[in-house]
Design a protein around this motif. Sequence first.
Motif, PDB file in Angstrom:
ATOM      1  N   THR A  47       0.846  -1.194   0.000  1.00 26.11           N
ATOM      2  CA  THR A  47       0.000   0.000   0.000  1.00 26.11           C
ATOM      3  C   THR A  47       0.880   1.242   0.000  1.00 26.11           C
ATOM      4  N   GLU A  69      -4.017   6.591   1.703  1.00 25.65           N
ATOM      5  CA  GLU A  69      -3.443   5.281   1.433  1.00 25.65           C
ATOM      6  C   GLU A  69      -4.074   4.762   0.152  1.00 25.65           C
ATOM      7  N   LEU A 106      -3.678   1.847  -3.422  1.00 27.39           N
ATOM      8  CA  LEU A 106      -3.066   0.691  -4.062  1.00 27.39           C
ATOM      9  C   LEU A 106      -2.685   1.060  -5.489  1.00 27.39           C
ATOM     10  N   TYR A 133       4.927  -0.277   4.457  1.00 25.45           N
ATOM     11  CA  TYR A 133       4.312   0.610   3.472  1.00 25.45           C
ATOM     12  C   TYR A 133       5.334   1.086   2.442  1.00 25.45           C
TER      13      TYR A 133
END
Length: 544
Positions: A74, A88, A90, A205
């Motif tokens: 992510t 956040e 994708l 992350y």
Amino acid sequence: MNSTHPPVLVVGAGPAGLVAALTLLQNGIPVRIIDKDPNPRIGQRGPGIWPRSFELFNFLNVPEVNELAKPVLTIRSYKHGTMEFATESLVTRHVEPTPTIPFHVPKLIGQQLLDVILRRHLEKFSCSVEMGTELRSFEQSDEGVTAVLAKNGILETFNTKWVIGADGARGIVRKQLGLTFLGETRDDIRLVMGDIRLHGLDREYWHRFGTFKRGYVHVSLRPTNEIGEDGWQFVIIDNDLDTTKVAQSEELIFEIIASAIPTEITFNKLVWVSEFRANIRMVNTFSEGRVFVAGDAAHVHSPTGGQGLNSSIQDAFNLGWKLALVEKGLTDKSLLETYNAERLPVISEMLEMTTTILNQALKTDSMTAARTPILFMLGINCRFSNIVLDEFAIPGKPINAYGVLDEEHLEAGDRAPDAPNLVQVGGGESDVKTLFSLYRPWYHTVLVFAPSHAEATPILGALEVYDTSVVRSAVVLPSSASVTSVASPADLVFVDQEGHGYSAYLVEVGQTRVFVIRPDGVIGAIVHGTEGVKKYFSGIFLNV
């Protein structure tokens, strides 16, 4: 064939060159592969692998790429000047694998590791990359190519039949061929990228600080274990920076990254770095005579979309099986013209798409806004190719070479879908196959969907004139078929117990339909029966 004097010289040992060499070796064609760098390249470079490329590695029987590649994390973006995250996101939406698409998840693997995997597979064929060996010049005739190579200051004249230039955007092969490199160099996007070792950030992350807007610095950091437990791939974008100067200074890179991240960072080592400017270019033709270009030697573009490496290895795969058939004397040299004819439209559309993504990213300040399923590369096709044959297609329809996969429609020139749980007739419990397990780069696979083995028999008889080393057959019977072990001219007979094959290939139970799958996993033909099969192969093989 004399393996001590290989008929193919591959120039450049990045992914495109390695895939070209491996495809040829699996076809029984010896190759010599050289690279002017004295040592293998280090660094992540273009790490994104899309689903269609995982299928390619499956056909090449290189499972380690999928096994060792890592999921895409992510992306966490932060409010300016703080460690408070703003969004956040994708890179792509999550899609579960399906019976027709077993590799539906994009993953990341650094080029450094990918190259190691591919070199190990070359070594199974007693082939290794000759590092520190440079192509200085070449001359070609109707009979072959004479290349001048240099290693440790010693010149060598090497005679071969074919040359594949996979030596990158600055390589000699394209330049000496005199190919036009059409396109533009843009000054509105300049970046420094590389691999770095540091501590201080959460490794769960992919971090993004700053914006793409002029006057601001953007820093992206993605954790990678390939260079150590403290390894990261970094990207710095700032169009007001002297990126050439930055790329030459470890101190400046540390300073810029530290200034963009409002928390304490401990730097350990700069592993690899490169400056990048948006060159968007492609050749006017992929070959001249006995010399071909593939990968970055043929096309360069912005890294947005992650299509470059994937397109490069797909170039090599398309060329490899065709060149192997020519070298074996089974087909006419004219088949090699289809390498250019099939790849040029695909690459042209790819450059337009990645440039559009770049423009949208700069406009919206988001790298994820323009990500669509087209990037999965499953809709890439060569329906327009003069060697594919479809007796069911509606003529005159517009063709998009870089289309989005449409599982409700299937034509010759499309990617061949997978189908699992095919039960082999007369086999044991272990003889449950997927269609993808049948497809390999050294032969065509003829799939005969038929209500019964008897109705498939005439078609199988027509295949007996072809050598089983380059044409193999499989009968696919519906689950309703009453089957016992049968003596069959087919290489394999399956019952499609769960109906995945009939569903994927859009065949109705009770129909007879034949699909010829090319060595590159593309549907070469969709035909009614014997005459269609003969017609397709008459465009591929000589004297049959």
